[in-house]
Design a protein around this motif. Sequence first.
Motif, PDB file in Angstrom:
ATOM      1  N   VAL A   1       0.680  -1.121   0.017  1.00 19.91           N
ATOM      2  CA  VAL A   1       0.011   0.063  -0.063  1.00 19.91           C
ATOM      3  C   VAL A   1       0.915   1.223   0.048  1.00 19.91           C
ATOM      4  N   SER A   2       0.216   2.166  -0.583  1.00 15.97           N
ATOM      5  CA  SER A   2       0.919   3.602  -0.321  1.00 15.97           C
ATOM      6  C   SER A   2      -0.016   4.679   0.293  1.00 15.97           C
ATOM      7  N   GLY A   3       0.384   5.164   1.419  1.00 15.92           N
ATOM      8  CA  GLY A   3      -0.550   5.807   2.126  1.00 15.92           C
ATOM      9  C   GLY A   3       0.280   7.266   2.659  1.00 15.92           C
ATOM     10  N   ARG A   4      -0.477   8.350   2.483  1.00 11.49           N
ATOM     11  CA  ARG A   4       0.115   9.675   2.978  1.00 11.49           C
ATOM     12  C   ARG A   4      -0.436   9.742   4.486  1.00 11.49           C
ATOM     13  N   ALA A   5       0.227  10.625   5.192  1.00  9.24           N
ATOM     14  CA  ALA A   5      -0.146  10.776   6.632  1.00  9.24           C
ATOM     15  C   ALA A   5      -1.390  11.396   6.596  1.00  9.24           C
ATOM     16  N   PRO A   6      -2.504  11.359   7.507  1.00  9.72           N
ATOM     17  CA  PRO A   6      -2.584  10.142   8.510  1.00  9.72           C
ATOM     18  C   PRO A   6      -2.925   9.152   8.179  1.00  9.72           C
ATOM     19  N   ILE A   7      -3.335   8.773   6.848  1.00 11.30           N
ATOM     20  CA  ILE A   7      -3.795   7.614   6.490  1.00 11.30           C
ATOM     21  C   ILE A   7      -3.051   6.245   6.641  1.00 11.30           C
TER      22      ILE A   7
ATOM     23  N   LEU B   1       5.095  10.414  -4.618  1.00 13.45           N
ATOM     24  CA  LEU B   1       4.337   9.726  -5.842  1.00 13.45           C
ATOM     25  C   LEU B   1       4.133  10.533  -6.827  1.00 13.45           C
ATOM     26  N   ARG B   2       4.524  10.168  -8.311  1.00 15.59           N
ATOM     27  CA  ARG B   2       4.084  11.256  -9.295  1.00 15.59           C
ATOM     28  C   ARG B   2       2.676  11.211  -9.700  1.00 15.59           C
ATOM     29  N   HIS B   3       2.013   9.721  -9.641  1.00 24.17           N
ATOM     30  CA  HIS B   3       0.542   9.609  -9.837  1.00 24.17           C
ATOM     31  C   HIS B   3      -0.461  10.115  -8.590  1.00 24.17           C
ATOM     32  N   VAL B   4       0.038  10.577  -7.718  1.00 22.79           N
ATOM     33  CA  VAL B   4      -0.600  11.139  -6.652  1.00 22.79           C
ATOM     34  C   VAL B   4      -0.133  12.797  -6.474  1.00 22.79           C
ATOM     35  N   GLY B   5       0.049  13.393  -7.447  1.00 29.53           N
ATOM     36  CA  GLY B   5       0.387  14.849  -7.263  1.00 29.53           C
ATOM     37  C   GLY B   5       1.840  14.940  -6.663  1.00 29.53           C
ATOM     38  N   ASN B   6       2.836  14.133  -6.600  1.00 24.21           N
ATOM     39  CA  ASN B   6       3.882  14.366  -5.860  1.00 24.21           C
ATOM     40  C   ASN B   6       3.866  14.218  -4.552  1.00 24.21           C
ATOM     41  N   MET B   7       2.808  13.885  -3.810  1.00 25.91           N
ATOM     42  CA  MET B   7       2.504  14.107  -2.574  1.00 25.91           C
ATOM     43  C   MET B   7       3.529  12.701  -1.755  1.00 25.91           C
ATOM     44  N   PRO B   8       4.163  12.979  -0.667  1.00 25.85           N
ATOM     45  CA  PRO B   8       4.902  11.998   0.226  1.00 25.85           C
ATOM     46  C   PRO B   8       3.808  10.802   0.552  1.00 25.85           C
ATOM     47  N   HIS B   9       4.258   9.645   0.439  1.00 27.70           N
ATOM     48  CA  HIS B   9       3.547   8.405   0.735  1.00 27.70           C
ATOM     49  C   HIS B   9       4.356   7.368   1.427  1.00 27.70           C
ATOM     50  N   ARG B  10       4.140   6.697   2.453  1.00 23.77           N
ATOM     51  CA  ARG B  10       4.791   5.380   3.044  1.00 23.77           C
ATOM     52  C   ARG B  10       4.429   4.410   2.131  1.00 23.77           C
ATOM     53  N   ILE B  11       5.437   3.423   1.757  1.00 23.95           N
ATOM     54  CA  ILE B  11       5.140   2.354   0.779  1.00 23.95           C
ATOM     55  C   ILE B  11       5.180   0.753   1.971  1.00 23.95           C
ATOM     56  N   MET B  12       4.015   0.276   2.095  1.00 22.49           N
ATOM     57  CA  MET B  12       3.813  -0.559   3.264  1.00 22.49           C
ATOM     58  C   MET B  12       3.309  -2.320   2.281  1.00 22.49           C
ATOM     59  N   TYR B  13       3.440  -3.233   3.367  1.00 25.92           N
ATOM     60  CA  TYR B  13       3.166  -4.644   2.348  1.00 25.92           C
ATOM     61  C   TYR B  13       2.359  -5.327   3.506  1.00 25.92           C
ATOM     62  N   PHE B  14       1.611  -6.455   2.887  1.00 24.28           N
ATOM     63  CA  PHE B  14       0.957  -7.329   3.603  1.00 24.28           C
ATOM     64  C   PHE B  14       0.759  -8.754   2.986  1.00 24.28           C
ATOM     65  N   ASP B  15       1.355  -9.460   3.802  1.00 26.24           N
ATOM     66  CA  ASP B  15       1.393 -10.934   3.377  1.00 26.24           C
ATOM     67  C   ASP B  15      -0.092 -11.562   3.332  1.00 26.24           C
ATOM     68  N   ILE B  16      -0.854 -11.848   2.067  1.00 27.62           N
ATOM     69  CA  ILE B  16      -2.092 -12.318   2.147  1.00 27.62           C
ATOM     70  C   ILE B  16      -2.205 -13.648   3.007  1.00 27.62           C
ATOM     71  N   ALA B  17      -1.305 -14.702   2.576  1.00 28.85           N
ATOM     72  CA  ALA B  17      -1.847 -15.955   3.061  1.00 28.85           C
ATOM     73  C   ALA B  17      -1.524 -16.072   4.481  1.00 28.85           C
ATOM     74  N   SER B  18      -0.778 -15.251   5.471  1.00 26.99           N
ATOM     75  CA  SER B  18      -0.839 -15.259   6.715  1.00 26.99           C
ATOM     76  C   SER B  18      -1.627 -14.146   7.373  1.00 26.99           C
ATOM     77  N   GLY B  19      -2.513 -13.508   6.558  1.00 26.17           N
ATOM     78  CA  GLY B  19      -3.159 -12.516   7.092  1.00 26.17           C
ATOM     79  C   GLY B  19      -4.266 -12.905   8.172  1.00 26.17           C
ATOM     80  N   GLN B  20      -4.928 -13.900   7.991  1.00 19.71           N
ATOM     81  CA  GLN B  20      -5.740 -14.294   8.817  1.00 19.71           C
ATOM     82  C   GLN B  20      -5.221 -14.758  10.144  1.00 19.71           C
ATOM     83  N   GLU B  21      -4.091 -15.291  10.212  1.00 19.60           N
ATOM     84  CA  GLU B  21      -3.455 -15.872  11.221  1.00 19.60           C
ATOM     85  C   GLU B  21      -3.089 -14.824  12.108  1.00 19.60           C
TER      86      GLU B  21
END
Length: 265
Positions: free
Chosen positions: A167-173, A194-214
């Motif tokens: 995910v790419s999220g800007r503060a405070p999202i 990020l150029r496709h969001v008006g050059n606004m700063p975003h954190r890049i984060m990840y989530f492993d789908i297979a282990s999500g429920q666990e």
Amino acid sequence: MVPNISLSSMHLNSTRRPARMVADRAGVGAPVTIELLPFTVRPVRTEADLRKAVAVRQAAYARHLPEFARSLEQPEAADHDDDTVILLAESKQDGSALGSVRIQTNFRQALHVEESVDLPLWLASQRLAEVTRLGIVEGRIGRQVKLALIKACFEHCEHNGVDTAVVSGRAPIDRQYEQLLFTDVFASRDPVLLRHVGNMPHRIMYFDIASGQERWEAARHPLLDFFCHTRHPDIDLGRHVPAAWKHGLPRSQQAAGAVVVGLAA
């Protein structure tokens, strides 16, 4: 996503049926609650659908990013790509658009986020999809729609063999992604313009789908039941597979998968 709204505080005003024995993420024969929503979530299939999705998207961005929102008044080129799926939430009462989100694979072209950042090899070598342009209406119903669209994105990943969500999220999202147990891709946690969001700063984060429920279970996450133990017939993805997914593996030729999510409204 709407700033300063806790995901854990979002409760659906919906109709719940008694639990029954059905197959879900918990396994065959597990008890699952059937919950009816006051809206539907489905893929966009017509130009009329697309116009509704674009209108609710643009209005959502205009509340927080009015200058950037002016560039979203018309459908974007990515909306028409063969490997793009747009999900539309519509009111059951009057058919009005309540929210939308876009999912695009990397089978024929690089993801938008890759215009601004080089993803680590362990991630870039996987099957990727980028989920962007989440837009919802204001108020309680909008918060409900947001949860349903997020669940639909997770289900899309599962149905199509996607393994890792990014995910790419800007503060405070970005804090809302932390609530969903996403982890920073880069140890520095430095925001990326990020150029496709008006050059606004975003954190890049990840989530492993297979282990999500666990991991949700281990954390006793407040959305565990909604995501994993509740069947929502009104979220109907139609097991839609983008046309481009039928033409082989992504550029890396890897079998694993990932999705990139940018929830900006």
